[in-house]
Design a protein around this motif. Sequence first.
Motif: not given
Length: 191
Positions: A41-46, A105-106, A144-147, A181-189
Motif C-alpha cells: 500500500l502507498r499514500r503520498a501527501f504534502r 508505504a506499507v 480510495e486514495t491509497w494505491l 516496498p517498490r511501487f512501480g507499475r501495477g499499482f491501482t486504486e
Amino acid sequence: MKSMIKLWRGNCPDEARPNRWNARWIWRRGECAGTNLYLLLRRAFRIEGAKAARARLYIAADSSYRLWVNGQFVCRGPARCAPQRQAFDILDLAPLLRPGRNILAVLAHHNGAATPQHNLGRPGFLAQLEIEDKAGAREILSGETWLASPGHAWRRNAPRETQNDGGAGRDLAQGAPMPPPRFGRGFTEIL
C-alpha cells in the motif's frame, strides 16, 4: 528508528487516542479468503511549510503490517489481539516528515489461518494520520486514495515450520532481506 518516534502499544494515554475513527478498513477487492495474503500500500501527501507541527498516525492490520515513511523503515505491528478487540499502534511521525511530498508505504499481511498466536479474522488495513501544518489540520485516511498492489513476491503456499510459529517460515521472499516496498507499475486504486 524507534528512538525517533513515540510509539504506544496497548494501554496508551487517553490524549493519544483518536477522538473518532474516520478511516475505514481496506483490502484488495475479491481477496477476502486464503492464507498468506500480502498487500503493498502507498499514500503520498504534502506537508506545507517548514515542517509538521503534529503528525500522529493510528495504524492497524489483520494480521500485521510493516511501515516505511519516505523510504525509511519505521516499525512493524500491531500487537497480537483478538479480532473483537483489534490492537492498533500510535506513532508520532512529525520528526520523519519533510516539507513537500511525503510517502507512507506499507506491507500488510493477512495470516489467513488461526494459530496459537493469531485468531482468524478478515484481512484488512486501517490508517488514520492526523496532521497539523501551515495549511491547517487535516486527516489522511485509509480508503480510495491509497494505491495498492498484491504482494506477489511472497509465497501463499509456504508451509509453517511448526504449528506455533504463526507462519514465520513464509515471512520473507526467497530469504532476501526486507527492502522497502517498490511501487512501480501495477499499482491501482483500490476499493
